[in-house]
Write an enzyme that holds these catalytic residues in place. Sequence first.
Site: not given
Ligand code: ARG
Length: 415
Positions: A15, A175, A95
């Site tokens: 991506d 994912s 993040r």
């Molecule tokens: N559900 C978790 C969160 O919102 C993990 C997210 C993982 N992100 C990803 N792009 N696979 O923090």
Amino acid sequence: MPRDKVILAYSGGLDTSVMVPWLGEKYNLDVVAFTVDLGQGEDIEKIRQKALKTGAVDAVAIDARNLFVDLFVWPALMAGAMYEGKYPLATALGRPLIAKLMVDTAKEHNATAVAHGCTGKGNDQVRFDVTFQTLAAHLKIIAPVREWKMTRDEEIRFAQKHGIQVEATQESPYSVDLNIFGRSCEAGVLEDPWDEPPEEAYAWTTDPCKAPNEPAYVEIEFEQGRPVALNGQRMDGVPLIERLNDIGGKHGVGRIDHVENRLVGIKSREVYEAPAAMILHEAHRELEFLCLSKQAQRFKTLVSQEYADIIYNGLWFNPFHQDLFQFVLSNQRYVTGFVRVKLFKGKATVVGRKSEFSLYSKKLATYETGDQFDHESAVGFIKLHGLGQQTQAKQQLLKHGGFELPGLLRHEDKK
Ligand code: ARG
């Protein structure tokens, strides 16, 4: 004419690699690739080189592991932040740091835009965008996956057309996201919350059934809520977490299967692995039971929940977070001491704790010789404790001859 620049959060995957030429074509932007090491176990220099080969005009790679642990992971641990009581927030903690470092990089490179690879369905886009919006509202935010509507095959064709090397590896059916504090896995067969996650969904932990038959013990030392030593050895946060991930993982500790409430209004089934996070949260909480007063402890649970929501919802740079953290700092000032944890077949159980600030008093608790508790004062205490209820019973409950449990009819009324 030189083109404007965009800072792209670059992982080296398909991506974000496709995004390099795509951002040039669609937005007429030069890409500065940005990669950060949060302990995900990848070679960021290799990723940086790939970005340059893929057509980025510049590529930045930063090791932010210490920053991440000291300024994001430890505060969350001290706060007891566990989203919905289950998810230790690894991704959610990463993040805002990535976004903050991208804003700094944008300043250094005079960029006018930032871009990331999040989809339009998840929490991560929110965490990135809200942070960009908060720290640098002038930057244009581009999330190509939200707008380009390419299938995977189309992406591969686009990549080949632009000479981007596409790894032959089979695409993972999941994912996955990871950093030092945890790994998450979603999609594929996990989308049926009734089905047990297959072993292949896990990468950090041994199946608890196959974990060693002998337990392992770890001793963690905390100072004012922060872990400072493991098994008697003082160490920085990064190696401390790495070692706990390793030993916890071997004993099958830290698997979490959760149907989670996302910020964007959907429930999603997620499988996490977070051995160190689970061990540390468990140990930390037990030390609090020893060192916090009953009121401080009760009130802290409210703060923990609020704190977890703030992190999960991408509001790290919210002033309310600072307010809560001031409470946490104050609340943690006596959370200093040692906790011994037993790791066995998927479970981390605290089996010992001690602290110079312990509120546990053996002299008061003991049933054996040396008891200093004043048994006689209990009588007067109980009298006053029950007085209000006693008065109410005499005046109301017992007046008409009976005590009703809420929702139950009195026996004689039924006839
Ligand atoms: N559900 C978790 C969160 O919102 C993990 C997210 C993982 N992100 C990803 N792009 N696979 O923090």
